[in-house]
Design an enzyme around this catalytic site. Sequence first.
Site, PDB file in Angstrom:
ATOM      1  N   GLU A 170      36.760  28.161  31.569  1.00 27.84           N
ATOM      2  CA  GLU A 170      36.042  27.348  30.575  1.00 27.84           C
ATOM      3  C   GLU A 170      34.695  27.975  30.211  1.00 27.84           C
ATOM      4  OE1 GLU A 170      38.000  25.338  28.706  1.00 27.84           O
ATOM      5  OE2 GLU A 170      38.544  24.398  30.596  1.00 27.84           O
TER       6      GLU A 170
ATOM      7  N   SER B 156      47.323  13.728   4.082  1.00 28.49           N
ATOM      8  CA  SER B 156      47.745  13.596   5.480  1.00 28.49           C
ATOM      9  C   SER B 156      48.293  12.203   5.689  1.00 28.49           C
ATOM     10  CB  SER B 156      46.568  13.827   6.422  1.00 28.49           C
ATOM     11  OG  SER B 156      45.719  12.706   6.385  1.00 28.49           O
TER      12      SER B 156
ATOM     13  N   GLY C  77      39.623  14.290  19.242  1.00 23.75           N
ATOM     14  CA  GLY C  77      38.453  14.000  20.071  1.00 23.75           C
ATOM     15  C   GLY C  77      38.766  13.938  21.550  1.00 23.75           C
TER      16      GLY C  77
ATOM     17  N   LEU D  10      41.742  18.384  23.250  1.00 25.52           N
ATOM     18  CA  LEU D  10      43.056  19.048  23.284  1.00 25.52           C
ATOM     19  C   LEU D  10      43.279  19.906  22.035  1.00 25.52           C
ATOM     20  CD1 LEU D  10      45.174  16.075  24.695  1.00 25.52           C
ATOM     21  CD2 LEU D  10      44.177  17.998  25.956  1.00 25.52           C
TER      22      LEU D  10
ATOM     23  N   SER E  93      42.894  19.465  18.644  1.00 26.05           N
ATOM     24  CA  SER E  93      43.588  19.020  17.428  1.00 26.05           C
ATOM     25  C   SER E  93      43.168  19.898  16.248  1.00 26.05           C
ATOM     26  CB  SER E  93      43.267  17.554  17.141  1.00 26.05           C
ATOM     27  OG  SER E  93      41.877  17.364  17.025  1.00 26.05           O
TER      28      SER E  93
ATOM     29  N   ASP F   9      41.221  28.332  21.847  1.00 25.80           N
ATOM     30  CA  ASP F   9      42.095  27.268  21.331  1.00 25.80           C
ATOM     31  C   ASP F   9      43.157  27.821  20.386  1.00 25.80           C
ATOM     32  OD1 ASP F   9      40.115  25.849  22.625  1.00 25.80           O
ATOM     33  OD2 ASP F   9      39.167  25.137  20.793  1.00 25.80           O
TER      34      ASP F   9
ATOM     35  N   TYR G 215      27.419  21.788  23.482  1.00 22.64           N
ATOM     36  CA  TYR G 215      28.227  23.011  23.430  1.00 22.64           C
ATOM     37  C   TYR G 215      27.375  24.183  22.928  1.00 22.64           C
ATOM     38  CZ  TYR G 215      32.131  26.171  22.607  1.00 22.64           C
ATOM     39  OH  TYR G 215      32.979  27.259  22.634  1.00 22.64           O
TER      40      TYR G 215
HETATM   41  C1  GLA Z   1      36.160  24.509  23.166  1.00 20.72           C
HETATM   42  C2  GLA Z   1      36.061  25.735  22.286  1.00 20.72           C
HETATM   43  C3  GLA Z   1      36.674  26.957  22.964  1.00 20.72           C
HETATM   44  C4  GLA Z   1      36.107  27.131  24.374  1.00 20.72           C
HETATM   45  C5  GLA Z   1      36.145  25.815  25.152  1.00 20.72           C
HETATM   46  C6  GLA Z   1      35.454  25.919  26.467  1.00 20.72           C
HETATM   47  O1  GLA Z   1      37.501  24.163  23.335  1.00 20.72           O
HETATM   48  O2  GLA Z   1      36.700  25.513  21.054  1.00 20.72           O
HETATM   49  O3  GLA Z   1      36.471  28.104  22.184  1.00 20.72           O
HETATM   50  O4  GLA Z   1      34.799  27.671  24.315  1.00 20.72           O
HETATM   51  O5  GLA Z   1      35.565  24.757  24.417  1.00 20.72           O
HETATM   52  O6  GLA Z   1      36.144  26.760  27.322  1.00 20.72           O
END
Ligand code: GLA
Length: 382
Positions: free
Chosen positions: A31, A65, A122, A125, A127, A172, A224
């Site tokens: 992570e 959508s 949210g 996962l 989306s 992701d 973040y």
């Molecule tokens: C989010 C971001 C990813 C990654 C994670 C943390 O999901 O979109 O790029 O940085 O957080 O691992």
Amino acid sequence: MTTLSQAFEAAYGYAPTGVWSAPGRVNLIGEHTDYNNGYVLPFAIDRRTWAAVGVREDRTIRLRSTFADAEVTASLDDLSLDGMSGWSAYVLGVAWAAADAGADLSAAAGLDILIDSDVPVGAGLSSSAALECAVGVAFNELWGLGLDKLALARIGRVAENKAVGAPTGLLDQAASMLGEADHVVFLDCDTEQAHPVALHLAQENLQILVMNSNVEHEHATGGYGERFASCAKGAQELGVATLREVTADGLADAQARLDDVTYRRVRHVVTENQRVLDTVATLDADGPRAIGDLLNASQVSMRDDFEITVPEIDLACDTAVAHGAIGARMTGGGFGGSSIALVPAERAESIASAVRDALSAAGLREPSIFTVVPSQGARRDS
Ligand code: GLA
């Protein structure tokens, strides 16, 4: 039951050319390592976003959508980041990012698009990546772009960074594009080389529980971006291009040179990279029942060093492990979202109810708990 193709026909008056889809993801481990050019180990989940798409004779994109009433209209002759907002920014952002990456859209046909999804929004996962990747594979085919899945993942990331404004890495979109049934995707974010690693969950009679805290997060704002900035600061003060270059041997030196908070941010990234490598080696050598300590150590590192968990997540993970989970950790960007627990299938229900009870007894928000199955990445469905 109305299919998405039928819903498309009802909305636009003709049958779609095809339906494409892409999944959300769970990160097994690794992570906040992706934007530090480190390692990640996600898998695609059995929750997807579908795009039914029809080709038009002009240069217009119409977007609808199943979850919002409004129709958004844009022109391929006038794709600018300025005009993009809301969920349609993910779709139009992918078209913009494809052009930005060199795709020639000067003769591309307009499209009618209808989106449907069962990836919870949210929940941490991805989306958003599911949406970017579903339309990414559709654009690739319908516009004849000839891009491979990794290139499409990069385009999805650029859409997220530029059109949505979140400074996220490749995790992701790589998971959503490259996922395979019963496998995790090992991705080296420096070389951008990826390969699947077998999980053997069913064979070992294991399941993965997602425990959605229902605490919503936003990566375009807040924590973040702060973590992203701390990592950049740490790298700069240590004189390296990215934290990928720092290894466990370099941590004592880092501690001497950095303030305490920056040091702990760096330590998380450095130790997490090693845990990803160790998880891959352990999966290969000993199978999934042997990775519990690595998952738990990752959770502690996110909680204490990177400080991105919330009380709902910490308690859910601790409770799951106390009731027989092999390991549990937060997954995704943090500040809410979901955690995962690797559990013996026969204990999944009792662990889920123990977690619900513990959160309720602590007066914390009720979680949504469900199993996920590592699944195939982006594809054409019909
Ligand atoms: C989010 C971001 C990813 C990654 C994670 C943390 O999901 O979109 O790029 O940085 O957080 O691992």
